[in-house]
Structures are given as structure tokens and as C-alpha cells.
Design a protein around this motif. Structure first.
Motif, PDB file in Angstrom:
ATOM      1  N   SER A 285     -25.340   7.605   3.213  1.00 39.11           N
ATOM      2  CA  SER A 285     -23.987   7.436   2.630  1.00 39.11           C
ATOM      3  C   SER A 285     -23.532   5.983   2.687  1.00 39.11           C
ATOM      4  CB  SER A 285     -22.989   8.345   3.348  1.00 39.11           C
ATOM      5  OG  SER A 285     -23.263   9.706   3.075  1.00 39.11           O
ATOM      6  N   THR A 286     -24.312   5.107   2.054  1.00 38.24           N
ATOM      7  CA  THR A 286     -24.025   3.680   2.134  1.00 38.24           C
ATOM      8  C   THR A 286     -22.912   3.224   1.191  1.00 38.24           C
ATOM      9  OG1 THR A 286     -25.796   3.174   0.555  1.00 38.24           O
ATOM     10  CG2 THR A 286     -26.353   3.140   2.906  1.00 38.24           C
ATOM     11  N   PHE A 287     -22.318   4.152   0.426  1.00 39.47           N
ATOM     12  CA  PHE A 287     -21.145   3.801  -0.373  1.00 39.47           C
ATOM     13  C   PHE A 287     -19.863   3.930   0.448  1.00 39.47           C
ATOM     14  CE2 PHE A 287     -23.178   4.967  -4.744  1.00 39.47           C
ATOM     15  CZ  PHE A 287     -24.043   3.895  -4.608  1.00 39.47           C
ATOM     16  N   ALA A 288     -20.000   3.904   1.751  1.00 38.14           N
ATOM     17  CA  ALA A 288     -18.849   3.880   2.663  1.00 38.14           C
ATOM     18  C   ALA A 288     -18.899   2.585   3.466  1.00 38.14           C
ATOM     19  CB  ALA A 288     -18.881   5.079   3.608  1.00 38.14           C
ATOM     20  N   GLU A 289     -17.734   2.038   3.790  1.00 38.49           N
ATOM     21  CA  GLU A 289     -17.720   0.795   4.571  1.00 38.49           C
ATOM     22  C   GLU A 289     -18.229   1.022   5.997  1.00 38.49           C
ATOM     23  OE1 GLU A 289     -14.235  -1.890   2.527  1.00 38.49           O
ATOM     24  OE2 GLU A 289     -13.582  -0.217   3.788  1.00 38.49           O
ATOM     25  N   TYR A 290     -18.107   2.261   6.493  1.00 38.87           N
ATOM     26  CA  TYR A 290     -18.715   2.650   7.770  1.00 38.87           C
ATOM     27  C   TYR A 290     -19.394   3.994   7.562  1.00 38.87           C
ATOM     28  CZ  TYR A 290     -16.218  -1.005  10.311  1.00 38.87           C
ATOM     29  OH  TYR A 290     -15.746  -2.221  10.765  1.00 38.87           O
ATOM     30  N   THR A 291     -20.539   4.173   8.187  1.00 35.86           N
ATOM     31  CA  THR A 291     -21.275   5.424   8.060  1.00 35.86           C
ATOM     32  C   THR A 291     -21.955   5.733   9.387  1.00 35.86           C
ATOM     33  OG1 THR A 291     -22.894   6.612   6.689  1.00 35.86           O
ATOM     34  CG2 THR A 291     -23.398   4.323   7.232  1.00 35.86           C
ATOM     35  N   VAL A 292     -22.325   6.983   9.565  1.00 33.68           N
ATOM     36  CA  VAL A 292     -22.959   7.439  10.811  1.00 33.68           C
ATOM     37  C   VAL A 292     -24.294   8.096  10.489  1.00 33.68           C
ATOM     38  CG1 VAL A 292     -22.741   8.909  12.856  1.00 33.68           C
ATOM     39  CG2 VAL A 292     -20.710   7.793  11.886  1.00 33.68           C
ATOM     40  N   MET A 293     -25.320   7.763  11.276  1.00 37.03           N
ATOM     41  CA  MET A 293     -26.670   8.296  11.065  1.00 37.03           C
ATOM     42  C   MET A 293     -27.326   8.639  12.384  1.00 37.03           C
ATOM     43  SD  MET A 293     -27.652   5.312   8.440  1.00 37.03           S
ATOM     44  CE  MET A 293     -26.449   4.354   9.339  1.00 37.03           C
ATOM     45  N   PRO A 294     -28.327   9.526  12.363  1.00 37.89           N
ATOM     46  CA  PRO A 294     -29.143   9.708  13.555  1.00 37.89           C
ATOM     47  C   PRO A 294     -29.879   8.412  13.892  1.00 37.89           C
ATOM     48  CG  PRO A 294     -29.506  11.483  11.974  1.00 37.89           C
ATOM     49  CD  PRO A 294     -28.720  10.428  11.267  1.00 37.89           C
ATOM     50  N   GLU A 295     -30.180   8.206  15.143  1.00 39.05           N
ATOM     51  CA  GLU A 295     -30.866   6.978  15.550  1.00 39.05           C
ATOM     52  C   GLU A 295     -32.191   6.800  14.823  1.00 39.05           C
ATOM     53  OE1 GLU A 295     -32.425   4.768  19.674  1.00 39.05           O
ATOM     54  OE2 GLU A 295     -31.886   6.906  19.688  1.00 39.05           O
ATOM     55  N   TYR A 296     -32.897   7.903  14.568  1.00 38.06           N
ATOM     56  CA  TYR A 296     -34.208   7.779  13.932  1.00 38.06           C
ATOM     57  C   TYR A 296     -34.114   7.528  12.423  1.00 38.06           C
ATOM     58  CZ  TYR A 296     -33.222  12.844  13.715  1.00 38.06           C
ATOM     59  OH  TYR A 296     -32.624  14.078  13.556  1.00 38.06           O
ATOM     60  N   ALA A 297     -32.888   7.382  11.906  1.00 44.46           N
ATOM     61  CA  ALA A 297     -32.695   7.031  10.497  1.00 44.46           C
ATOM     62  C   ALA A 297     -32.140   5.621  10.353  1.00 44.46           C
ATOM     63  CB  ALA A 297     -31.775   8.039   9.814  1.00 44.46           C
ATOM     64  N   VAL A 298     -32.398   4.775  11.352  1.00 45.75           N
ATOM     65  CA  VAL A 298     -31.919   3.385  11.340  1.00 45.75           C
ATOM     66  C   VAL A 298     -33.053   2.476  11.796  1.00 45.75           C
ATOM     67  CG1 VAL A 298     -30.282   1.750  12.342  1.00 45.75           C
ATOM     68  CG2 VAL A 298     -29.547   4.068  11.838  1.00 45.75           C
ATOM     69  N   ALA A 299     -33.257   1.372  11.092  1.00 44.34           N
ATOM     70  CA  ALA A 299     -34.268   0.394  11.480  1.00 44.34           C
ATOM     71  C   ALA A 299     -33.607  -0.935  11.812  1.00 44.34           C
ATOM     72  CB  ALA A 299     -35.286   0.193  10.354  1.00 44.34           C
ATOM     73  N   LYS A 300     -33.834  -1.428  13.020  1.00 45.07           N
ATOM     74  CA  LYS A 300     -33.318  -2.733  13.419  1.00 45.07           C
ATOM     75  C   LYS A 300     -34.129  -3.819  12.733  1.00 45.07           C
ATOM     76  CE  LYS A 300     -32.669  -5.696  17.483  1.00 45.07           C
ATOM     77  NZ  LYS A 300     -32.817  -5.797  18.961  1.00 45.07           N
ATOM     78  N   ILE A 301     -33.425  -4.832  12.191  1.00 45.19           N
ATOM     79  CA  ILE A 301     -34.103  -5.912  11.487  1.00 45.19           C
ATOM     80  C   ILE A 301     -33.717  -7.270  12.074  1.00 45.19           C
ATOM     81  CG2 ILE A 301     -34.268  -4.588   9.344  1.00 45.19           C
ATOM     82  CD1 ILE A 301     -31.866  -6.201   8.278  1.00 45.19           C
ATOM     83  N   ASP A 302     -34.390  -8.304  11.630  1.00 42.90           N
ATOM     84  CA  ASP A 302     -34.177  -9.665  12.122  1.00 42.90           C
ATOM     85  C   ASP A 302     -32.715 -10.091  11.916  1.00 42.90           C
ATOM     86  OD1 ASP A 302     -34.192 -12.652  12.227  1.00 42.90           O
ATOM     87  OD2 ASP A 302     -36.364 -12.375  12.371  1.00 42.90           O
ATOM     88  N   ALA A 303     -32.153 -10.719  12.928  1.00 43.14           N
ATOM     89  CA  ALA A 303     -30.754 -11.158  12.869  1.00 43.14           C
ATOM     90  C   ALA A 303     -30.517 -12.204  11.792  1.00 43.14           C
ATOM     91  CB  ALA A 303     -30.328 -11.706  14.231  1.00 43.14           C
ATOM     92  N   ALA A 304     -31.575 -12.867  11.334  1.00 41.69           N
ATOM     93  CA  ALA A 304     -31.431 -13.901  10.310  1.00 41.69           C
ATOM     94  C   ALA A 304     -31.400 -13.334   8.895  1.00 41.69           C
ATOM     95  CB  ALA A 304     -32.578 -14.909  10.430  1.00 41.69           C
ATOM     96  N   ALA A 305     -31.628 -12.040   8.756  1.00 43.09           N
ATOM     97  CA  ALA A 305     -31.741 -11.446   7.418  1.00 43.09           C
ATOM     98  C   ALA A 305     -30.405 -11.439   6.684  1.00 43.09           C
ATOM     99  CB  ALA A 305     -32.272 -10.025   7.537  1.00 43.09           C
TER     100      ALA A 305
END
Length: 376
Positions: A146-166
Motif C-alpha cells: 500500500s505505497t500510495f499512503a504516506e505511511y504504511t505497515v508491513m510484516p518484517e519479512y516484506a521489507v528490505a533494508k537498503i543503503d542509506a545513500a540510496a
């Protein structure tokens, strides 16, 4: 953060019913529960799959719903037990999760996950409740992103941490379209150097296929679309030939046969139309040709005798991957998306060229108008 543990009120584009435009509303976003992550979405792409949702194409999507699945953002807060991300981390939401525990995740040759939408409904969170409300009504999730929301909630296994410079307004494209098209060439088809490829459809996924074919060393990449405005970008990304079927009286697969002699080594269908599906199949080289279907199968599609005859006559290898159910071709998402972001930062990938417009959330419907008009 000051909002941790509290309900956040923010804007979201809500689809109240099929066939209706999105409505930008104030919604309430509940705090994350155990093993969940709340993310501030900074940027989101618009994918054709989101348009299919608005059109009511998918009977298993429940309304009202907040669409969007190609986003990037910053972790605002986490629920109990979350260890892979923390507040302040940059992340990409994953419409194809990677739980890391199921038999598919443990199989090195599979990027499927038992937690995906194909196996488990993602209209609500895993505990069968929603984190979204609007005007006193429960709002459904879409693919847990649901990325058409300014804030959204997901299970931890549906999120990927990426480089802070991205740059989040660029790498959001790595949330679906780019890795799907690029992966179709690199991972699924395994395009060989010196080969000939045909790409039917030059939207975001098709152009990403073109980039993947070029990266794999294909010597000839034939880009096919009825919108000639797509050709300049296709050539910039690696296409060697651009063909508009409207310029010919004969079937397009006959045109490709004349161009190549025996047909192409790899044929990619990134449109989702019955006619182009058949044409892409017929364009393959006999005995060794490989066909990859990337889009949602058309509603009027049936495994007709014509398709089976093509497969039998030419001994074509058929690989069907519907983007809606199974994106990220060949990539294990939580493992691979951070690596793709790193490759982007190292300038090994350039999905920036796929971006045609940047709009505020208030103009989300204009974005869909551009999509339908073929101007993105």
C-alpha cells in the motif's frame, strides 16, 4: 520517534470501489504490532498492476483498498521482535515477501515464498486485521505494501533494508518493474551473449527487459510497440531495432521472421494481450526458442489449440510469469534488492531512465491518465 506507538494521520490514495478514480483522503495508520514495521513512504511508482486493481480486474482484491507496491521509504517505528530494521533505516517494501523459513525460501533455486499473495491473502495483515481506517471504515491493504499512503505497515519479512545513500525517489523502481523485467532476461531466460531477442511492449517492464538483454550481451534486441514515441528510449537503453506492427500489412511474427531468418532466440511478452502473446510465441526460433510471458494473462485468454500447435510445431520453451502474482523474476527479494540498490549506486544499473514524470500524491489520478495514454 515522537510518533512511535501512536496512530498517525496522513494522506493516502484510496480506491473506494472498482471502476472509480482514486480519492486522496486523510487516513489513520495504526502502530505496528509484533513483527511489523511502519514506514514513511517517500516515493512510489505507478505500475500497470495498480491500474488493473482500480479496474476491478482481480476478484480477490477487496475494496476499499490503498493500492501501490513500487515504493521506497524510511522506517518510522517497529513492533516487538523486529530485528532486521530500525527507525531511520531506508527500506523498499516487498510485494513478494521472503520469510526465510518456508521450503521455497530455503530452496536456493526458488524466489517464491509461501507468504506471497498467491498463497495467502494480503488484503489484511497476517493477524487478519487492517492498520488503515478512513472515515470510520476499515481500509484494506494491497500486497501488504500500500505505497500510495504516506505511511504504511508491513510484516518484517516484506521489507528490505537498503543503503542509506540510496535516493528513494529513484530506487523505488526497484520495488517491482525494473527487477521483474531485468530479471526476466538475466535470471529467467538466461539470455546468452550474441543472441537475438524480441521484446513485445515498451512500458517500464519491457524497457527493463531491453536493459537486461543488453547487459547479458545480446547482439540484437528488437523492440516492438504500436507507440512509436517509445522507440527513442528503447534505443537509448539498448534496442538495436524498433518495429511498429502498424507499419506492416503482414503479421508481426512474419516480419520478425524475415528480419532474423529463423526467428529470435528469446521472445518476451510484456503487454498481456492475446494477439501479442500468440505473435511472440510464433516469433521464436524453432527447437531452441524460449518464450517468456511477463504480464497478467488477458481475461479472454485460453490455452487454445493455436497456442498448443505453435508450441508443438516449433518446440518452443514456454515460461509464464504473471507480474501480479510473481514479480522479481529470479531475485530472492530481501537478499537481492539491497544488492540491486548497491549496483545502482555503483552505476552498474540505471533505472532512472524509466522515470518520465514526477507528481505529488494529490495528482495520483493524473499519473494513471498518463499511464493509460502511453505517456510514461
Amino acid at each position: 520517534m515522537a510518533t512511535s506507538g501512536k496512530v498517525i494521520r496522513c494522506r493516502a490514495a484510496v480506491a473506494w470501489a472498482a471502476g472509480k478514480p482514486l480519492s486522496v483522503e486523510e487516513v489513520e495508520v495504526a502502530p505496528p504490532k509484533a513483527q511489523e514495521v511502519r514506514v514513511k513512504i517517500v516515493a512510489s511508482g505507478i505500475c500497470r498492476t495498480d491500474d488493473h486493481v482500480l479496474g476491478g480486474y482481480f476478484p480477490n482484491i477487496e475494496f476499499p483498498v490503498i493500492p501501490g507496491h513500487e515504493g521506497a521509504g524510511i522506517v518510522e517505528s517497529v513492533g516487538e521482535g523486529v530485528t532486521s530494521v530500525k527507525p531511520g533505516d531506508k527500506v523498499i517494501p516487498l510485494c513478494l515477501p521472503q520469510c526465510g523459513e518456508c521450503c521455497f525460501c530455503l530452496n536456493p533455486d526458488s524466489n517464491y515464498c509461501i507468504k506471497s499473495h498467491f498463497s495467502e491473502s494480503q488484503n489484511l495483515m497476517p493477524d487478519k486485521t487492517s492498520r488503515f481506517t478512513c472515515k470510520g471504515k476499515q481500509i484494506h491493504h494491497f500486497l501488504w505494501t500500500s505505497t500510495f499512503a504516506e505511511y504504511t505497515v508491513m510484516p518484517e519479512y516484506a521489507v528490505a533494508k537498503i543503503d542509506a545513500a540510496a535516493p528513494l525517489d529513484k530506487v523505488c523502481l526497484l520495488g517491482c518493474g525494473f527487477p521483474t523485467g531485468y530479471g526476466a532476461a538475466i535470471n529467467t531466460a538466461k539470455v546468452k551473449p550474441g543472441s537475438t531477442c524480441a521484446v513485445f511492449g515498451l512500458g517500464g517492464v519491457g524497457l527493463s527487459v531491453v536493459m537486461g538483454c543488453k547487459a547479458a550481451g545480446a547482439s540484437r534486441i528488437i523492440a516492438i510497440d504500436i507507440n512509436k514515441d517509445k522507440f527513442a528510449k528503447a534505443k537509448e537503453l539498448g534496442a538495436t531495432d524498433c518495429v511498429n506492427p502498424k507499419d506492416f500489412t503482414k503479421p508481426i511474427h512474419e516480419v520478425l521472421m524475415e528480419m532474423t531468418g529463423l526467428g529470435v532466440d528469446y521472445s518476451f511478452e510484456a503487454i498481456g494481450h492475446k494477439d501479442t502473446l500468440t505473435a511472440a510465441l510464433a516469433s521464436c526460433k524453432p527447437l531452441t526458442g524460449i518464450y517468456i510471458h511477463l504480464k497478467v494473462l488477458p481475461s479472454n485468454f485460453s490455452t487454445s489449440q493455436q497456442v498448443f500447435m505453435l508450441l508443438y510445431q516449433y518446440s518452443i520453451s514456454l515460461i509464464i510469469h504473471c507480474v501480479y502474482f510473481f514479480p522479481f523474476l529470479g531475485w530472492k527479494t530481501r537478499d537481492s534488492i539491497p544488492k540491486l540498490v548497491s549496483s545502482y549506486l555503483e552505476k552498474k544499473l540505471n533505472p532512472d531512465l524509466l522515470i518520465t514524470h514526477t507528481l505529488p500524491i494529490a495528482e495520483v489520478n493524473k499519473g494513471f491518465e498518463l499511464l493509460r495514454a502511453g505517456k510514461r
